[in-house]
Structures are given as C-alpha cells and as structure tokens.
Design a protein around this motif. Structure first.
Motif, PDB file in Angstrom:
ATOM      1  N   ARG A   1      46.480  40.115  42.676  1.00  0.00           N
ATOM      2  CA  ARG A   1      46.489  38.897  43.389  1.00  0.00           C
ATOM      3  C   ARG A   1      46.280  37.848  42.571  1.00  0.00           C
ATOM      4  O   ARG A   1      47.153  36.785  42.285  1.00  0.00           O
ATOM      5  N   THR A   2      45.204  37.901  41.605  1.00  0.00           N
ATOM      6  CA  THR A   2      44.769  36.659  40.923  1.00  0.00           C
ATOM      7  C   THR A   2      45.689  36.542  39.401  1.00  0.00           C
ATOM      8  O   THR A   2      46.028  35.690  39.060  1.00  0.00           O
ATOM      9  N   GLU A   3      46.234  37.956  38.950  1.00  0.00           N
ATOM     10  CA  GLU A   3      47.093  37.897  38.102  1.00  0.00           C
ATOM     11  C   GLU A   3      48.488  37.126  38.442  1.00  0.00           C
ATOM     12  O   GLU A   3      48.807  36.187  37.744  1.00  0.00           O
ATOM     13  N   GLU A   4      48.848  37.179  39.754  1.00  0.00           N
ATOM     14  CA  GLU A   4      50.120  36.428  40.013  1.00  0.00           C
ATOM     15  C   GLU A   4      50.058  34.979  40.069  1.00  0.00           C
ATOM     16  O   GLU A   4      50.839  34.178  39.651  1.00  0.00           O
ATOM     17  N   LEU A   5      48.682  34.604  40.748  1.00  0.00           N
ATOM     18  CA  LEU A   5      48.427  33.186  40.459  1.00  0.00           C
ATOM     19  C   LEU A   5      48.448  32.708  39.072  1.00  0.00           C
ATOM     20  O   LEU A   5      48.871  31.643  38.964  1.00  0.00           O
ATOM     21  N   PHE A   6      47.879  33.388  38.086  1.00  0.00           N
ATOM     22  CA  PHE A   6      47.873  32.949  36.911  1.00  0.00           C
ATOM     23  C   PHE A   6      49.147  32.873  36.179  1.00  0.00           C
ATOM     24  O   PHE A   6      49.492  31.720  35.359  1.00  0.00           O
ATOM     25  N   VAL A   7      49.988  33.782  36.220  1.00  0.00           N
ATOM     26  CA  VAL A   7      51.210  33.807  35.777  1.00  0.00           C
ATOM     27  C   VAL A   7      52.007  32.766  36.084  1.00  0.00           C
ATOM     28  O   VAL A   7      52.817  32.113  35.272  1.00  0.00           O
ATOM     29  N   ARG A   8      52.023  32.307  37.485  1.00  0.00           N
ATOM     30  CA  ARG A   8      52.880  31.285  37.934  1.00  0.00           C
ATOM     31  C   ARG A   8      52.570  29.923  37.274  1.00  0.00           C
ATOM     32  O   ARG A   8      53.268  29.101  37.028  1.00  0.00           O
ATOM     33  N   SER A   9      51.293  29.591  36.872  1.00  0.00           N
ATOM     34  CA  SER A   9      50.812  28.375  36.309  1.00  0.00           C
ATOM     35  C   SER A   9      50.794  28.167  34.773  1.00  0.00           C
ATOM     36  O   SER A   9      50.512  27.198  34.163  1.00  0.00           O
ATOM     37  N   ARG A  10      50.971  29.209  34.048  1.00  0.00           N
ATOM     38  CA  ARG A  10      51.001  29.421  32.556  1.00  0.00           C
ATOM     39  C   ARG A  10      52.249  30.252  31.929  1.00  0.00           C
ATOM     40  O   ARG A  10      52.418  31.285  32.095  1.00  0.00           O
ATOM     41  N   GLU A  11      53.094  29.245  31.825  1.00  0.00           N
ATOM     42  CA  GLU A  11      54.363  29.792  31.192  1.00  0.00           C
ATOM     43  C   GLU A  11      54.536  30.370  29.631  1.00  0.00           C
ATOM     44  O   GLU A  11      55.318  31.523  29.634  1.00  0.00           O
ATOM     45  N   LYS A  12      53.631  30.056  28.956  1.00  0.00           N
ATOM     46  CA  LYS A  12      53.562  30.602  27.628  1.00  0.00           C
ATOM     47  C   LYS A  12      52.570  31.606  27.404  1.00  0.00           C
ATOM     48  O   LYS A  12      52.552  32.296  26.268  1.00  0.00           O
ATOM     49  N   ILE A  13      52.160  32.109  28.604  1.00  0.00           N
ATOM     50  CA  ILE A  13      51.225  33.381  28.346  1.00  0.00           C
ATOM     51  C   ILE A  13      51.782  34.467  29.015  1.00  0.00           C
ATOM     52  O   ILE A  13      52.583  34.522  30.330  1.00  0.00           O
ATOM     53  N   THR A  14      51.735  35.583  28.249  1.00  0.00           N
ATOM     54  CA  THR A  14      52.411  37.048  28.952  1.00  0.00           C
ATOM     55  C   THR A  14      51.373  38.269  29.082  1.00  0.00           C
ATOM     56  O   THR A  14      50.488  37.984  28.437  1.00  0.00           O
ATOM     57  N   VAL A  15      51.429  38.502  30.383  1.00  0.00           N
ATOM     58  CA  VAL A  15      50.170  39.303  30.794  1.00  0.00           C
ATOM     59  C   VAL A  15      50.784  40.673  30.956  1.00  0.00           C
ATOM     60  O   VAL A  15      51.990  41.132  31.681  1.00  0.00           O
ATOM     61  N   HIS A  16      50.154  41.650  30.518  1.00  0.00           N
ATOM     62  CA  HIS A  16      50.126  43.122  30.622  1.00  0.00           C
ATOM     63  C   HIS A  16      49.100  43.637  31.394  1.00  0.00           C
ATOM     64  O   HIS A  16      47.897  43.387  30.994  1.00  0.00           O
ATOM     65  N   SER A  17      49.489  44.499  32.316  1.00  0.00           N
ATOM     66  CA  SER A  17      48.288  45.175  33.046  1.00  0.00           C
ATOM     67  C   SER A  17      48.488  46.757  33.195  1.00  0.00           C
ATOM     68  O   SER A  17      49.749  47.119  33.154  1.00  0.00           O
ATOM     69  N   ILE A  18      47.357  47.444  33.237  1.00  0.00           N
ATOM     70  CA  ILE A  18      47.258  48.915  33.486  1.00  0.00           C
ATOM     71  C   ILE A  18      46.188  49.109  34.545  1.00  0.00           C
ATOM     72  O   ILE A  18      45.013  48.670  34.366  1.00  0.00           O
ATOM     73  N   TYR A  19      46.700  49.365  35.719  1.00  0.00           N
ATOM     74  CA  TYR A  19      46.117  49.878  36.773  1.00  0.00           C
ATOM     75  C   TYR A  19      45.539  51.113  37.232  1.00  0.00           C
ATOM     76  O   TYR A  19      46.804  51.796  37.432  1.00  0.00           O
ATOM     77  N   GLN A  20      44.495  51.537  37.131  1.00  0.00           N
ATOM     78  CA  GLN A  20      44.320  52.990  37.520  1.00  0.00           C
ATOM     79  C   GLN A  20      44.739  53.147  39.085  1.00  0.00           C
ATOM     80  O   GLN A  20      44.327  52.174  39.805  1.00  0.00           O
ATOM     81  N   GLU A  21      45.194  54.426  39.207  1.00  0.00           N
ATOM     82  CA  GLU A  21      45.911  54.278  40.884  1.00  0.00           C
ATOM     83  C   GLU A  21      44.757  54.776  41.740  1.00  0.00           C
ATOM     84  O   GLU A  21      44.832  54.142  42.859  1.00  0.00           O
ATOM     85  N   ASP A  22      43.946  55.704  41.346  1.00  0.00           N
ATOM     86  CA  ASP A  22      42.969  56.280  42.467  1.00  0.00           C
ATOM     87  C   ASP A  22      41.790  55.742  42.134  1.00  0.00           C
ATOM     88  O   ASP A  22      40.607  56.155  41.865  1.00  0.00           O
ATOM     89  N   LEU A  23      41.653  54.257  42.168  1.00  0.00           N
ATOM     90  CA  LEU A  23      40.494  53.356  41.634  1.00  0.00           C
ATOM     91  C   LEU A  23      39.599  53.211  42.582  1.00  0.00           C
ATOM     92  O   LEU A  23      39.956  53.438  44.111  1.00  0.00           O
ATOM     93  N   LEU A  24      38.260  53.625  42.572  1.00  0.00           N
ATOM     94  CA  LEU A  24      37.202  53.767  43.390  1.00  0.00           C
ATOM     95  C   LEU A  24      37.011  52.163  44.245  1.00  0.00           C
ATOM     96  O   LEU A  24      37.489  51.256  43.595  1.00  0.00           O
ATOM     97  N   THR A  25      36.505  52.297  45.457  1.00  0.00           N
ATOM     98  CA  THR A  25      36.170  51.170  46.098  1.00  0.00           C
ATOM     99  C   THR A  25      34.888  50.632  45.726  1.00  0.00           C
ATOM    100  O   THR A  25      33.926  51.349  45.228  1.00  0.00           O
ATOM    101  N   VAL A  26      34.884  49.230  45.714  1.00  0.00           N
ATOM    102  CA  VAL A  26      33.460  48.449  45.356  1.00  0.00           C
ATOM    103  C   VAL A  26      33.225  47.606  46.514  1.00  0.00           C
ATOM    104  O   VAL A  26      34.040  47.290  47.348  1.00  0.00           O
ATOM    105  N   GLU A  27      31.972  47.250  46.674  1.00  0.00           N
ATOM    106  CA  GLU A  27      31.370  46.356  47.797  1.00  0.00           C
ATOM    107  C   GLU A  27      30.990  45.017  47.248  1.00  0.00           C
ATOM    108  O   GLU A  27      30.198  44.935  46.358  1.00  0.00           O
ATOM    109  N   VAL A  28      31.949  44.160  47.047  1.00  0.00           N
ATOM    110  CA  VAL A  28      31.886  43.010  46.698  1.00  0.00           C
ATOM    111  C   VAL A  28      32.284  41.506  47.512  1.00  0.00           C
ATOM    112  O   VAL A  28      33.069  41.960  48.609  1.00  0.00           O
ATOM    113  N   ASP A  29      31.938  40.568  47.125  1.00  0.00           N
ATOM    114  CA  ASP A  29      32.499  39.273  47.696  1.00  0.00           C
ATOM    115  C   ASP A  29      33.936  39.052  47.249  1.00  0.00           C
ATOM    116  O   ASP A  29      33.800  38.426  46.218  1.00  0.00           O
TER     117      ASP A  29
END
Length: 644
Positions: free
Chosen positions: A478-506
């Motif tokens: 979600r934050t990646e999409e917001l960042f990409v929309r506002s920064r044209e000269k920046i290329t974002v590459h992402s690797i997300y683990q599929e079975d990522l564990l849950t965390v308790e955060v705000d």
C-alpha cells in the motif's frame, strides 16, 4: 526492646524514620549504603531491616540476597522501602522480602512502617509475603520504569562479557562483580561483595595489587600478560580505571589469559605438546617471519582462507586493512629491532570473503629456525566491538530519549497555552480584519509545533500505539503504491514473501515509518534511481539481539534499499539522532528518522542501517512475529480503501 536496622542513602528519610521508631521504643541503627550495612551487622543482629533498593556501594537488591544467606538473619523480617517499588515490583518480590513499602507522603509512609511492625491499627501486623503498600496518590511512572529497564539492559550486557568486571571502593572493598569475575574467583556474588579485592589473589600478588589500586585512582594502570596475576588457579591480566569524581572508586577489568600463557610455556617445553594446544586454540596463532605467515594453526587457516599449497607464501600485511597497514607494520618492525612490544592492540583485517573484521593482536618475540620472528596470537573481536558499540549507542539514545520526552511535554504545554489565547482573541474577530490573518498564522504555527512534539514523543517511545494483527506485505504494498505515484524518476523493485508471518503493530505508525524511509531514499537520489523493497520471515538468535535488548525468536523483516549517495560511518552512527540532518537550513528538522526509530523500538523491534559512501543505503526493520490471525474484515477494508 526490638532492634531495627535502616539502610537508605537519603539522610532525611533515615532521620525521619529513626525518630519515628525510636519514639515507639525501638533500638534503631542506620546505614547509608549496603556496604555500611554489612559493617553494622558484624556486631548488631536486628529483628527487622528496612532497605532502600537504589543505593550506591552495593544496592538494595544485592544486599537483600546477601542478608538472606546470612545464618543469623534467616528469620529476620526484611522490608523494602523504595521509591521504585511500583515500577520494579517483580524484581523486588523475587528477593523474598517480607513486605514492600512505596515511598510517598511521610504521614502515610510512617503509618505503613508502623503497620508492618504491628504498631498501627490501620494495617495488620502480619501482611502477606511480598505485599506492596502504597499511598493512593502514588502511581507508576513510565520514565522510572524505562530507566530501570535500561539499567537491566546494561547489566545483562555486563553479565555476558568474557572479562571479569569489578568495582571497588577507595579502600579496596568490592561493591560490584559480574558473572565472569565470580567464575574467576570461584565465589558467588553474595560472598564477593564487601571483601577486600586483593585478598582474592595468591599472597605473593597482593602487595602488587594494592599498589595498582592505589596508583589506579589517578590514572589507568595495567598488570600485563608478561606478569599476570593468579587467583583461584587462573592467570589473569588486570586493568584498573579510575571513576572520575567518585571518591577513589575504580573499575577493575580481569582478562583470563591462562590459555595464552599455557601456550607459551608449552612451546618452551616441547614442540609436540605445544602443537596439541596450538592446533586446538580458539585464537589464531602463527609465526610472522620476514613479513610472511608461517606455521599457522587451524584457526588461522580458517581466518585467512589459506590452502595447503600457499601456507608459507602469504604476506600478513596483505590481510590487514589498507588504512591500518602502516601502523601494524611499524609496530612489527620496532618489535623486531628489540623495542618492548606495546601489548594487545586492535585493528581491522579483510577476510578472503572481503569482510572487514576487527582483531586483537598479542605478540611474543621468538627465534624461529635460528632467525628472529614474532609469535602472534590473533583474536576475532568483531562481535565484541559490535556489542560495545550498540551498548554505547543504547546509552546515548536512552539519555536523548528521556530528554526529548521531557522537552516535548513542556513544549506541548506552551503550545496549548498559545493556542488557547489565540482562540480567545479570534472569538470576537471578523474575518478580513487587520489582525485576523496574523492570529490565524499563529494557529498554523502552533499546529506545526504540535507536529514537532509528536515526532519527539515518538522518538522518546511515549507515543501511544494501537497494535493489531497485520500482514506487513499488504502494508508495504500500500505504501509502495503511494510512493510510486508521487516520484516519477524512482523505479521500485519488490520481493514479498508469500507466507509472511503476522505481526501485531499499529498500521498507521508503521506506514509513517515506511514513508519516512521512502522519502529518505528519494532525497538520497536527486537524479533518480532505484528502490528495492523486501519482506521475509527470519529468526534472530540470542547473540544477534543481545545488543538491542529484545527477545530472540521469530521476526518479520522489512528491507528498504536505495542506490543513492550513501553515508560515511560518522553520518551513519548519528542518522537516528533527533535534529541531526545533512540537509541545509530550512530543508528539514531531522526528526523523521528519529521518530521512525522510536516507533520501531516502541513495538519491541529493531531498526538498523548499513551504508557505503557512493553505493546507497539499506534500512532493515525487524518486528516480532505474532500467532494472531489478521482480521479478514479489516484486511478487506484496507484493500477496498486502496482501490477506491
């Protein structure tokens, strides 16, 4: 007549409580610290003892453990009388005290003291074991609890060190000893405290130790490897460091060099005996002759990646970091010329895997094959230096956090007063009036000031957060999409683990952290560049987390890497300090990364950064994993919000 011993470093408390109990017919003696209390108890057996927990010269907790082991005091009532009773409740209860009294208003505190002694009708004389008595006006204090937590953090680090750490008074009596010092002396901490430190050693060494302690009060002194001291069958070096403005107290550091000395003696007795010890030593041991490494042991071969074909052809200086070579070579040449070797010193080497390692070198001049050479003992101290660096940083960050929190609260009070007065003046002003816009500007600047205090409170770990089970991959996306929309000269590459564990955060606060890191990456790439995002499950061991003061176990890691300008070591060490910025005046307050650091620490996580000048930076966040599932309803709402 019942006898009472009062132990407290606050003279006012001693006098008030002594007068109270004396008027009730008790015989009362006092002591201002744990060491003085032990002296009093040599000729005085009280029926009850009141002990403050925070004291110099053996604190209350250590004193209670000593008292419970003393034969004549096993049935004596011990009462805790401490200002930290509520914040330190668990540790105080574990000491086996009869009851705990929180310091507060004198009249109520006096009533509680008489109550536990059976002299007050308001409080029963037989209180339940471990019960804590307090005034209704006393509440737990967050800052006190955090300071106690920091003290425990530092004590854990001291207890895990491989060196024996001892603190002594001006007359040589022990008032602190860590685990390693107890192991070297063969005595538990309760038996060491109060003893004269030189008496732990063999009789032949005691005069020498007294002299080292005496001269060490003015300047640091050392008993070196050439002339080690003997205690409990161990050979040890001793460093004596004065504590400024502490009435002659010193810190003594004991380093067990038994194995090293045995290695030297074995070399003199028999080459075969030496080889057995030599090959199984944990230190890298080898000979340097004409600049080349010869006769390396197993650890040296592993450290330098030497194969069997080139063991006699490798130059030692080739492994030394380029910035250290001149100094190391100069010391080596002076030693060959007959000058006394300066003892152990540290420097950097570069492993065959191009990894920088810190090592500590000890050297002994020898003759090898009828020619002069040096016998080298090389110890990898990279992890030790890392722990020391994090220990020092934790001290600094804790102090800065306490200061920042206090400033933020006071500043916020001022802002509220300004806001209130501005609102009252605006109440009867018409828009468009000559002062209306100025008053509105005051309100706007108050809002900016409030934002500043929120950043400071986040860094000081005082900002409240509302944790909930969260999938960090969804949050980062979600934050990646917001960042990409506002920064044209920046290329974002992402690797997300599929079975990522849950965390308790705000989620809101973690989004704030991520956007701060994205903004930092963007500012480090003024001409554009690439950002690499990654989430993964990981497990952190006790060795890794020890310096951060968190628990080992399963964590979720977020990495944010950029291809920007990078940072030098001095900048990297201060990157999370409040108000530290590399920008020009007016471009930033230097609080976003400090607030991000505070948020992660407030979530019991770790935030770290690695960087090389000109090669970009990598920020790593570790958050403890949770077994709680993510709420399907909340997750669906987030997806809906993202696509709306």
């Amino acid at each position: 007549m019942k006898k009472i011993l009062l132990v407290d470093n606050d003279r006012f408390i001693l006098e008030v409580v002594k007068d109270l109990l004396t008027n009730e017919g008790y015989q009362v003696l006092t002591a201002q610290d744990g060491l003085s209390a032990l002296d009093v108890l040599e000729g005085f057996t009280p029926d009850a003892i009141f002990v403050d927990m925070i004291m110099p010269n053996i604190d209350g907790k250590r004193l209670c453990r000593i008292l419970r082991k003393m034969e004549g005091l096993k049935e004596t009532c011990i009462f805790s009388l401490s200002a930290t009773a509520l914040e330190d409740l668990g540790d105080i209860e574990a000491l086996g005290v009869t009851a705990s009294i929180a310091k507060g208003p004198l009249e109520q505190m006096a009533n509680q003291i008489l109550g536990v002694l059976g002299k007050s009708s308001n409080i029963p004389g037989q209180v339940s074991a471990g019960k804590t008595l307090k005034s209704e006006m006393i509440r737990q204090r967050g800052i006190t609890r955090e300071l106690l937590s920091s003290m425990k953090h530092f004590e854990i680090i001291l207890e895990q060190m491989d060196e024996g750490i001892v603190e002594t008074t001006s007359d040589g009596r022990i008032i602190y000893a860590n685990r390693c010092a107890c192991v070297l002396s063969g005595l538990p901490e309760e038996d060491m405290l109060g003893r004269h430190f030189p008496n732990l050693f063999v009789e032949d060494d005691r005069v020498r130790i007294w002299e080292l302690l005496k001269t060490g009060r003015e300047t640091a002194k050392r008993a070196s490897e050439e002339h080690p001291l003997t205690l409990n069958g161990y050979l040890a070096t001793m460093d004596v460091h004065p504590i400024p403005e502490c009435d002659g107290k010193v810190i003594v550091i004991l380093n067990n060099v038994s194995e090293q000395k045995r290695a030297e003696n074995a070399l003199k007795k028999s080459e075969e005996q030496y080889r057995l010890l030599f090959e199984n030593a944990n230190d890298a041991i080898f000979v340097i002759q004409e600049g080349l490494i010869k006769f390396p042991n197993r650890r040296a071969v592993e450290l330098f990646g030497m194969g069997s074909e080139n063991r006699s052809e490798v130059a030692f200086l080739d492994f030394v970091h380029t910035e250290e070579r001149h100094t190391v070579n100069e010391k080596y040449q002076k030693a060959l010329e007959g000058e006394e070797f300066p003892g152990a010193y540290s420097f950097r080497i570069v492993s065959p895997a191009h990894e920088e390692l810190w090592v500590e070198l000890n050297a002994v001049p020898i003759r090898w094959e009828e020619r002069p050479a040096m016998l080298i003992f090389l110890r990898d101290v990279t992890e030790k230096r890392r722990l020391e660096a994090h220990f020092q940083q934790s001290q600094r960050m804790a102090s800065i956090g306490t200061l920042a929190g206090g400033i933020a609260h006071e500043f916020n009070n001022l802002l509220m007063a300004i806001q209130a007065n501005a609102s009252l003046i605006l109440y009867d002003r018409e828009p468009g009036g000559p002062e209306y816009e100025r008053l509105k500007n005051i309100e706007a600047f108050v809002q900016k000031g409030a934002e500043l205090t929120r950043h400071l409170l986040a860094f000081a770990r005082e900002e409240t957060h509302r944790p909930e089970p969260t999938n960090l991959t969804e949050l980062v996306r979600r934050t990646e999409e917001l960042f990409v929309r506002s920064r044209e000269k920046i290329t974002v590459h992402s690797i997300y683990q599929e079975d990522l564990l849950t965390v308790e955060v705000d989620p809101v606060q973690i989004e704030q952290v991520l956007m701060s890191l994205y903004l930092n990456a963007w500012q480090a790439m003024p001409g554009g560049g690439e950002v690499f995002l990654e989430t993964e499950n990981t497990r952190l061991g006790s060795e890794f987390v020890r310096a951060y003061g968190v628990e080992p176990g399963s964590y979720v890691k977020i990495s944010v890497r950029d291809t920007g300008v990078g940072m030098d070591d001095k900048t990297r060490e201060r990157i999370f300090d409040p108000f530290f910025t590399t920008k020009t005046v007016g471009q930033g307050m230097g609080l976003s990364l400090a607030a991000a650091y505070g948020i992660i620490r407030n979530h019991c996580g770790i935030m770290d950064v690695s960087s090389v000048k000109g090669q970009g930076s990598t920020f790593s966040i570790y958050l403890p994993a949770s077994k709680q599932p993510v709420s399907i309803e909340k997750d669906a709402n987030r997806r809906k919000d993202r696509h709306s």
